[in-house]
Design an enzyme around this catalytic site. Structure first.
Site, PDB file in Angstrom:
ATOM      1  N   ARG A 107      -4.272   7.047 -10.701  1.00  0.00           N
ATOM      2  CA  ARG A 107      -5.573   6.616 -11.205  1.00  0.00           C
ATOM      3  C   ARG A 107      -6.455   7.839 -11.417  1.00  0.00           C
ATOM      4  O   ARG A 107      -6.675   8.610 -10.481  1.00  0.00           O
ATOM      5  CB  ARG A 107      -6.206   5.660 -10.185  1.00  0.00           C
ATOM      6  N   THR A 111     -12.286   8.502 -14.612  1.00  0.00           N
ATOM      7  CA  THR A 111     -12.366   7.296 -15.455  1.00  0.00           C
ATOM      8  C   THR A 111     -11.838   6.056 -14.733  1.00  0.00           C
ATOM      9  O   THR A 111     -12.073   4.935 -15.192  1.00  0.00           O
ATOM     10  CB  THR A 111     -11.524   7.485 -16.730  1.00  0.00           C
ATOM     11  N   ASP A 203      -1.687   0.367   3.521  1.00  0.00           N
ATOM     12  CA  ASP A 203      -1.132   1.149   2.413  1.00  0.00           C
ATOM     13  C   ASP A 203       0.390   1.135   2.509  1.00  0.00           C
ATOM     14  O   ASP A 203       0.973   1.750   3.412  1.00  0.00           O
ATOM     15  CB  ASP A 203      -1.669   2.594   2.460  1.00  0.00           C
ATOM     16  N   ASP A 206       2.174   4.650   2.378  1.00  0.00           N
ATOM     17  CA  ASP A 206       2.008   5.432   3.615  1.00  0.00           C
ATOM     18  C   ASP A 206       2.846   4.857   4.749  1.00  0.00           C
ATOM     19  O   ASP A 206       3.453   5.597   5.528  1.00  0.00           O
ATOM     20  CB  ASP A 206       0.528   5.468   4.021  1.00  0.00           C
TER      21      ASP A 206
HETATM   22  N1  URA Z   1      -1.910  -0.627  -2.357  1.00  0.00           N
HETATM   23  C1  URA Z   1      -1.485  -0.727  -1.072  1.00  0.00           C
HETATM   24  O1  URA Z   1      -0.566  -0.032  -0.658  1.00  0.00           O
HETATM   25  N2  URA Z   1      -2.121  -1.607  -0.267  1.00  0.00           N
HETATM   26  C2  URA Z   1      -3.149  -2.382  -0.683  1.00  0.00           C
HETATM   27  O2  URA Z   1      -3.666  -3.170   0.093  1.00  0.00           O
HETATM   28  C3  URA Z   1      -3.564  -2.261  -2.034  1.00  0.00           C
HETATM   29  C4  URA Z   1      -2.925  -1.362  -2.845  1.00  0.00           C
END
Ligand code: URA
Length: 212
Positions: A107, A111, A203, A206
């Site tokens: 991303r 923008t 995430d 992660d």
């Molecule tokens: N990406 C992720 O890894 N977790 C989320 O909650 C949203 C996007």
């Protein structure tokens, strides 16, 4: 209303049980990785149940006979980097001959638009049914951009497979690509102000790669 959209929730008990384990914050990287692999395999089993079959002539040790084999378009698997990689091994165990392409999107911080930074696909994408995988469907922005990119490269038949989705993401993806069916294990409540799915699982990239 979610019921009117091109989405199917895979509510198999094993998928739901394993997803609960993945959501728990005490689940560590090793278990998270294994669970994602197992769920991906189970979800692939469900989404391929309508693949067309054709009779083939074979000889068993006992007799000549006709037996079923997969017909129609070949399959391709496209993980969206990086979290989509966690769904590859489970699907490859079920469909070992599947060809694998990769799409990387980030991303733009100014923008906020999704930008492609990597794309390597099988040469014959137009002749394959592509299964695009990304565990989390949040805003739907990068998924929609990845699907547009695949169509630009000639893909004609695509399905999108994710683990956890937000209602906004499903709506956005359906609006951008009404022809592409979304399969998910859960439609969660919402996105929070940081763009995380609630309740979600945090995430996914992660937790998968241990970069917390
Ligand atoms: N990406 C992720 O890894 N977790 C989320 O909650 C949203 C996007």
């Amino acid at each position: 209303m979610i019921e009117d959209l091109n989405v199917s929730v895979i509510d198999h008990p094993l998928v739901q049980h394993k997803l609960t384990l993945m959501r728990m914050q005490e689940t560590g990287t090793k278990d998270f990785r294994e669970l994602l692999e197992e769920i991906s395999m189970l979800m692939a089993y469900e989404i391929t149940r309508d693949l067309p079959l054709v009779d083939m002539d074979i000889t068993t040790p006992v007799v000549k006979c006709k037996s079923k084999t997969l017909d129609g378009k070949k399959l391709g698997l496209i993980p969206i980097l990086r979290a989509g990689l966690g769904m590859v091994d489970g699907i490859v165990k079920l469909i070992p001959t599947i060809k694998i392409g990769h799409v990387g999107m980030y991303r733009d911080p100014k923008t906020l638009a999704p930008v492609e930074y990597y794309c390597k696909l099988p040469t014959d994408v137009a002749d394959r049914t592509l299964i695009v995988v990304d565990p989390m469907l949040a805003t739907g922005g990068s998924a929609a951009a990845a699907l547009s990119l695949l169509k630009e490269k000639g893909a004609k038949h695509i399905i999108f497979l994710c683990l956890v989705s937000a209602p906004q993401g499903i709506e956005a993806l359906n609006k951008a690509h009404p022809d592409i069916k979304i399969y998910t294990a859960s439609v969660d409540q919402k996105l929070n102000e940081h763009g995380y799915i609630v309740p979600g699982l945090g995430d996914a990239g992660d937790r998968l790669f241990g970069t917390l």
